[in-house]
Design a protein around this motif. Sequence first.
Motif: not given
Length: 288
Positions: A271-280
């Motif tokens: 979940a954290d990786e997906i959130a980081g990708a969305v923001e990045g």
Amino acid sequence: MSPGDEDGYGNDAGRADAYSTIGGTRQTRTRLPDGPAGDAYGPRRPPRSSRSLITVIGVVVLLLGAIAFANMGGGDNGNGGTSKDNGNNKTGAAPTAATGTKPVTGKNGTIPSGFAHDEQGAESAASNFAVALGSADMFVSSSRQAIVRATHDPAVVDKLIKNLDAAYSPGFFENVGLNEDGSAPNGLTFVSRTVPVGTKVVEHVADSATVEVWCTGLVGMAGEGSTKPVTETWFTISEKLKWVGNDWRIESSSQTEGPTPVSGDNRASSADEIAGAVEGYGGFVYAR
């Protein structure tokens, strides 16, 4: 092609589970990460776990503005999705190679504008409209109205906005995991993105065109503790375009599920990786 003919939003409204027919036919599998300690998603689950609420409603969430109420009088062109030659223009799927034509430079708000008055311009317009209508901005009243005004024929805008405001209700937001005002819960990021995979001109004559856009999309809630993880959806939207005010605008549209490829064996990110990708990784506009 109209919502009444497909397993879409409109036809399911009177059933106990308004989205059961969509989820029941989905072929996409979502693989969740392994690990003894687990992350926000926990250990890998069987393929049937992909039928979570967010998967079931994925097609409805993506492009709700284009399917639920935009079909003003029907988007069915009556030809079953096959190419049609009206004697003046050759229609059908376009090659994936670059055409050499420079993309548009104009903007209508945040949406590209000034598309060419030809088949290529209609394809570019339809693809850009699909991206905008499938974005998370459709869940915010002010930006939703701006998107609708920038993409649709002025003759249908006012009625469409009224219907969409009613559709994006507190109850609907709750069903997709958002707060009653459409905002994401603290610590979570709501994701709704549409990515055009290909286009096909079904019909094109003078000041009108019907373009099908095959899309994949992401929808769900990203962040630690999310119970509705981001999943993929596949769908095709058919847009009936009209040449209005020196640009293409949507007159009506409809959506069908698929074509859906077999899901690969890629390990799902946390979940954290997906959130980081969305923001990045920001979104992008489409142009042939």
